[in-house]
Motif scaffolding. Structure first.
Motif, PDB file in Angstrom:
ATOM      1  N   ILE A  22       0.841  -1.205   0.000  1.00  0.00           N
ATOM      2  CA  ILE A  22       0.000   0.000   0.000  1.00  0.00           C
ATOM      3  C   ILE A  22       0.875   1.253   0.000  1.00  0.00           C
ATOM      4  CG2 ILE A  22      -1.644   1.334   1.369  1.00  0.00           C
ATOM      5  CD1 ILE A  22      -2.878  -1.324   2.271  1.00  0.00           C
ATOM      6  N   LYS A  23       1.930   1.241   0.797  1.00  0.00           N
ATOM      7  CA  LYS A  23       2.847   2.392   0.809  1.00  0.00           C
ATOM      8  C   LYS A  23       3.492   2.566  -0.565  1.00  0.00           C
ATOM      9  CE  LYS A  23       3.930   2.488   5.755  1.00  0.00           C
ATOM     10  NZ  LYS A  23       4.964   2.356   6.802  1.00  0.00           N
ATOM     11  N   TRP A  24       3.812   1.446  -1.203  1.00  0.00           N
ATOM     12  CA  TRP A  24       4.371   1.522  -2.557  1.00  0.00           C
ATOM     13  C   TRP A  24       3.367   2.163  -3.503  1.00  0.00           C
ATOM     14  CZ3 TRP A  24       2.836  -0.493  -7.243  1.00  0.00           C
ATOM     15  CH2 TRP A  24       3.766  -0.384  -8.292  1.00  0.00           C
ATOM     16  N   MET A  25       2.074   1.798  -3.385  1.00  0.00           N
ATOM     17  CA  MET A  25       1.039   2.412  -4.223  1.00  0.00           C
ATOM     18  C   MET A  25       1.020   3.925  -4.058  1.00  0.00           C
ATOM     19  SD  MET A  25      -2.212  -0.200  -3.822  1.00  0.00           S
ATOM     20  CE  MET A  25      -3.326   0.866  -4.753  1.00  0.00           C
ATOM     21  N   TYR A  26       1.099   4.389  -2.814  1.00  0.00           N
ATOM     22  CA  TYR A  26       1.109   5.832  -2.572  1.00  0.00           C
ATOM     23  C   TYR A  26       2.348   6.494  -3.186  1.00  0.00           C
ATOM     24  CZ  TYR A  26      -2.926   6.189   0.529  1.00  0.00           C
ATOM     25  OH  TYR A  26      -4.201   6.213   1.030  1.00  0.00           O
ATOM     26  N   SER A  27       3.433   5.744  -3.292  1.00  0.00           N
ATOM     27  CA  SER A  27       4.674   6.332  -3.806  1.00  0.00           C
ATOM     28  C   SER A  27       4.691   6.430  -5.326  1.00  0.00           C
ATOM     29  CB  SER A  27       5.885   5.510  -3.333  1.00  0.00           C
ATOM     30  OG  SER A  27       6.000   4.291  -4.057  1.00  0.00           O
ATOM     31  N   VAL A  28       3.836   5.655  -6.019  1.00  0.00           N
ATOM     32  CA  VAL A  28       3.874   5.665  -7.488  1.00  0.00           C
ATOM     33  C   VAL A  28       2.600   6.214  -8.119  1.00  0.00           C
ATOM     34  CG1 VAL A  28       5.432   3.683  -7.565  1.00  0.00           C
ATOM     35  CG2 VAL A  28       2.964   3.297  -7.738  1.00  0.00           C
ATOM     36  N   LYS A  88       9.835   3.365   4.725  1.00  0.00           N
ATOM     37  CA  LYS A  88       9.513   4.755   4.986  1.00  0.00           C
ATOM     38  C   LYS A  88       8.919   5.343   3.711  1.00  0.00           C
ATOM     39  CE  LYS A  88      11.153   4.790   9.184  1.00  0.00           C
ATOM     40  NZ  LYS A  88      10.241   4.870  10.342  1.00  0.00           N
ATOM     41  N   LEU A  89       7.748   5.895   3.825  1.00  0.00           N
ATOM     42  CA  LEU A  89       7.048   6.400   2.643  1.00  0.00           C
ATOM     43  C   LEU A  89       7.814   7.533   1.983  1.00  0.00           C
ATOM     44  CD1 LEU A  89       4.674   6.056   0.843  1.00  0.00           C
ATOM     45  CD2 LEU A  89       3.258   7.330   2.440  1.00  0.00           C
ATOM     46  N   ASP A  90       8.479   8.368   2.778  1.00  0.00           N
ATOM     47  CA  ASP A  90       9.264   9.468   2.196  1.00  0.00           C
ATOM     48  C   ASP A  90      10.334   8.932   1.248  1.00  0.00           C
ATOM     49  OD1 ASP A  90       7.941  11.566   3.465  1.00  0.00           O
ATOM     50  OD2 ASP A  90       9.127  11.337   5.286  1.00  0.00           O
ATOM     51  N   ALA A  91      11.035   7.881   1.700  1.00  0.00           N
ATOM     52  CA  ALA A  91      12.094   7.297   0.867  1.00  0.00           C
ATOM     53  C   ALA A  91      11.510   6.671  -0.391  1.00  0.00           C
ATOM     54  CB  ALA A  91      12.873   6.255   1.671  1.00  0.00           C
ATOM     55  N   LEU A  92      10.364   5.996  -0.242  1.00  0.00           N
ATOM     56  CA  LEU A  92       9.725   5.384  -1.403  1.00  0.00           C
ATOM     57  C   LEU A  92       9.294   6.434  -2.431  1.00  0.00           C
ATOM     58  CD1 LEU A  92       7.394   2.518  -0.112  1.00  0.00           C
ATOM     59  CD2 LEU A  92       9.300   2.309  -1.694  1.00  0.00           C
ATOM     60  N   MET A  93       8.758   7.563  -1.932  1.00  0.00           N
ATOM     61  CA  MET A  93       8.298   8.616  -2.829  1.00  0.00           C
ATOM     62  C   MET A  93       9.455   9.121  -3.693  1.00  0.00           C
ATOM     63  SD  MET A  93       4.978   9.182  -2.064  1.00  0.00           S
ATOM     64  CE  MET A  93       4.413  10.861  -2.225  1.00  0.00           C
ATOM     65  N   LYS A  94      10.633   9.265  -3.077  1.00  0.00           N
ATOM     66  CA  LYS A  94      11.801   9.733  -3.826  1.00  0.00           C
ATOM     67  C   LYS A  94      12.275   8.652  -4.804  1.00  0.00           C
ATOM     68  CE  LYS A  94      13.427  12.788  -0.125  1.00  0.00           C
ATOM     69  NZ  LYS A  94      14.494  13.038   0.888  1.00  0.00           N
ATOM     70  N   GLU A  95      12.287   7.413  -4.326  1.00  0.00           N
ATOM     71  CA  GLU A  95      12.765   6.308  -5.151  1.00  0.00           C
ATOM     72  C   GLU A  95      11.908   6.123  -6.405  1.00  0.00           C
ATOM     73  OE1 GLU A  95      12.979   1.428  -4.799  1.00  0.00           O
ATOM     74  OE2 GLU A  95      13.073   2.648  -2.981  1.00  0.00           O
ATOM     75  N   ASN A  96      10.595   6.333  -6.259  1.00  0.00           N
ATOM     76  CA  ASN A  96       9.670   6.027  -7.355  1.00  0.00           C
ATOM     77  C   ASN A  96       9.142   7.270  -8.058  1.00  0.00           C
ATOM     78  OD1 ASN A  96       9.796   3.209  -6.908  1.00  0.00           O
ATOM     79  ND2 ASN A  96       8.374   3.413  -5.191  1.00  0.00           N
TER      80      ASN A  96
END
Length: 591
Positions: free
Chosen positions: A46-52, A158-166
């Motif tokens: 779910i966090k990955w979904m928010y990041s992409v 961490k959602l912040d890190a995922l947001m940057k990564e994706n």
């Protein structure tokens, strides 16, 4: 080979693929660990979904319940799939508190539900998709040494890190999901009535604090039925500490409308009422849809079952309850004529009109808080409420409301969840929406989960705007309670309709007292308007008219990627999307 090999073939799914595989591999060895890993894999996905996905608006925190409760997430995931996901969340909560309460069948269903969610993810976001189905035979025992189970610290996302990564994937995958979602075919939900009961319904009962063969009994024999044997078997019967029946649950399989159990359940309730002199509450459920018939208000949908103390409180209140047709209002708290009228209007709505929701539209400064405090006193004295929840969207409003209640109702036990995390036993709870969302799953006492769906008898929603209801509507659908909304500025737009929340016609609140009437009554003074104009707000910004210093700032701000610079920015654009600090200062100076 595992059911989740398809995830490991997609590099973009690396953040949750290994945890899903681990959940499957460890199930034959440790069912609780499998469930916990199912929950973690789902949370990470779910966090990955928010990041992409740019359509998903990140909520106020990264907790699972918050991420699953946004409007945007519910739009992306259909209701049946969301119910499966909440099953994983609830069983994960149970496993975290007492691993002994988890059965292998429940762990297997968590795994299957996780597979269905991951299949949806792959359909919407993967570069290539191959349709498949969950194969329980792949879940086989393996040596512990062969398993690579990511520890929480290793797999923590961490959602912040995922947001940057994706960041680079966001537009591409958002478009793909929006196109693919339209053609996704949900997996079938049909499982037998027995499995529905043993997996979904049993989990709901455990989550509400019930214990099998202690205070709940399956297949309970009831004599006097209109059949040859004169005997019937209620699917579930829930008992109080005094041995009397509190509730009957009539269960159907997942694909069957719960209404088909209504007549059967009413027959059981009729016979139990004859035998014990008190009519039990009736729940109808198929594990996905649950309804309550509480013998006072019309049948309605509820999020889950009441706990034992919820039901015992309900019967105690019913025994003390008196009608609200002519109530005595404490004039020392709310003595103005419109405050008394507002209180009586809400009482009539709850009692004579048999409605569970009320909306008070009262001008700012007219005493909404004093009115609702007096209303709480009336409902407490007449046996309509014991536990009260006051919600507001800001800490300052919560603190202010609590202070008013303490001053005007000094004998009422109160707590502010934003400040007193351990004081949970008070009868009047004050909280922001965010804090309460987080407390629903986490608040526990010696009897188990505290904030069950029937815990509160009255919920007061301060500043009841549509935006609040949309953002935090899971709170309103979770707690099965009388609801009072307070606002000075209701909305009746198509997409922002305050009246719709409270099942009212547009423009017709339960009671209204507007500013014009308050001014006429000399309780409030009217506002004064000051008209002025500022150069930028009226004429826009023209490059040639700026100083050299401002021209440099203008060039740095508005030169596009091709090196082009607009000659001017008109007033409409300025008002719409430019924040100009100097203009703001000038407006404040004039004010």
């Amino acid at each position: 080979m595992t059911n989740f090999d398809f995830l490991q073939k997609e590099p973009k799914f690396h953040s949750f693929a290994d945890v899903a595989v681990a959940a499957e591999k460890i199930l034959p060895i440790d069912v609780a660990a499998s469930v916990l890993n199912c929950r973690r894999a789902m949370e990470f996905a779910i966090k990955w979904m928010y990041s992409v996905d740019t359509s998903l608006v990140r909520p106020w925190d990264d907790k699972l319940i918050s991420l699953m409760s946004t409007d945007e997430f519910r739009d992306a995931v259909d209701d049946d799939l969301l119910t499966r996901m909440h099953f994983i969340r609830k069983i994960g909560n149970i496993a975290a508190h007492d691993s002994r309460k988890i059965s292998k069948d429940q762990a297997m269903l968590c795994l299957e539900n996780l597979y269905i969610f991951m299949d949806f993810l792959a359909y919407c976001y993967a570069d290539s998709y191959t349709e498949g189905s969950f194969d329980p035979h792949l879940v086989e025992t393996q040596p512990v040494s062969a398993l690579t189970i990511p520890t929480p610290s290793e797999a923590e996302l961490k959602l912040d890190a995922l947001m940057k990564e994706n960041a680079a994937l966001r537009e591409q995958l958002t478009n793909r999901r929006e196109q693919q979602q339209e053609t996704y075919v949900p997996k079938p939900l049909d499982i037998s009535e027995y499995k529905t009961r043993k997996l979904y319904i049993d989990a709901m009962l455990v989550d509400a604090g019930w214990t099998e063969n202690q205070d709940w009994i399956n297949e309970y024999e009831i004599m006097g039925m209109p059949n040859k044997s004169e005997c019937g078997r209620a699917d579930y019967v829930l008992f109080g500490d005094d041995g009397r029946i509190l509730a009957v649950i009539e269960a159907k399989r997942t694909c069957v409308d719960v209404a088909k159990g209504r007549q059967q359940g009413k027959l059981y309730a009729d016979l139990i009422e004859k035998q014990q002199g008190r009519r039990p509450v009736l729940f109808l459920t198929n594990g996905f849809d649950t309804r309550i018939i509480d013998n006072q208000y019309p049948e309605r949908k509820v999020a889950s079952f009441y706990s034992k103390r919820d039901l015992e409180k309900l019967f105690n209140l019913n025994g003390m309850r008196t009608h609200l047709d002519h109530v005595t209002v404490d004039a020392n708290i709310a003595g103005r004529y419109y405050q008394k009228a507002a209180i009586q209007a809400v009482c009539d709505s709850f009692d004579a009109k048999n409605r569970r929701k009320a909306l008070l539209v009262m001008a700012t400064g007219s005493g909404k808080t004093r009115t609702v405090i007096t209303l709480c006193k009336v409902l407490l004295e007449h046996g309509w409420a014991k536990n009260i929840l006051f919600l507001a969207d800001r800490n300052s409003l919560v603190t202010q409301a609590k202070r008013s209640f303490v001053n005007l109702l000094p004998d009422l036990s109160v707590t502010n969840l934003c400040e007193e995390k351990d004081n949970l036993q008070a009868h009047c709870v004050f909280s922001t929406y965010q804090t309460m969302m987080n407390c629903i799953d986490s608040a526990q006492d010696e009897q188990g989960k505290l904030f069950t769906c029937g815990h509160f008898d009255l919920l007061i929603c301060d500043e009841a705007h549509r935006s609040i209801y949309n953002k935090y509507r899971d709170i309103f659908t979770y707690f099965d309670t009388l609801l009072i909304g307070l606002t000075a500025t209701p909305k009746d737009d198509i997409d922002k309709n305050t009246y719709e929340i409270f099942d009212l016609e547009n423009g017709i609140p339960t009671y209204g007292y507007d500013l014009a009437q308050a001014v006429k009554d000399k309780f409030l003074v009217d506002f004064l308007s000051v008209e002025t104009s500022l150069k930028f707000l009226q004429d826009g910004i023209v490059y040639d008219d700026l100083s050299d210093e401002d021209k440099e700032a203008y060039e740095n701000t508005f030169t596009d990627e091709n090196g082009k610079l607009p000659k001017s920015i008109n007033a409409a654009a300025l008002n719409q999307w430019i924040f100009n600090e100097d203009t703001i200062r000038k407006v404040l100076d004039i004010l």
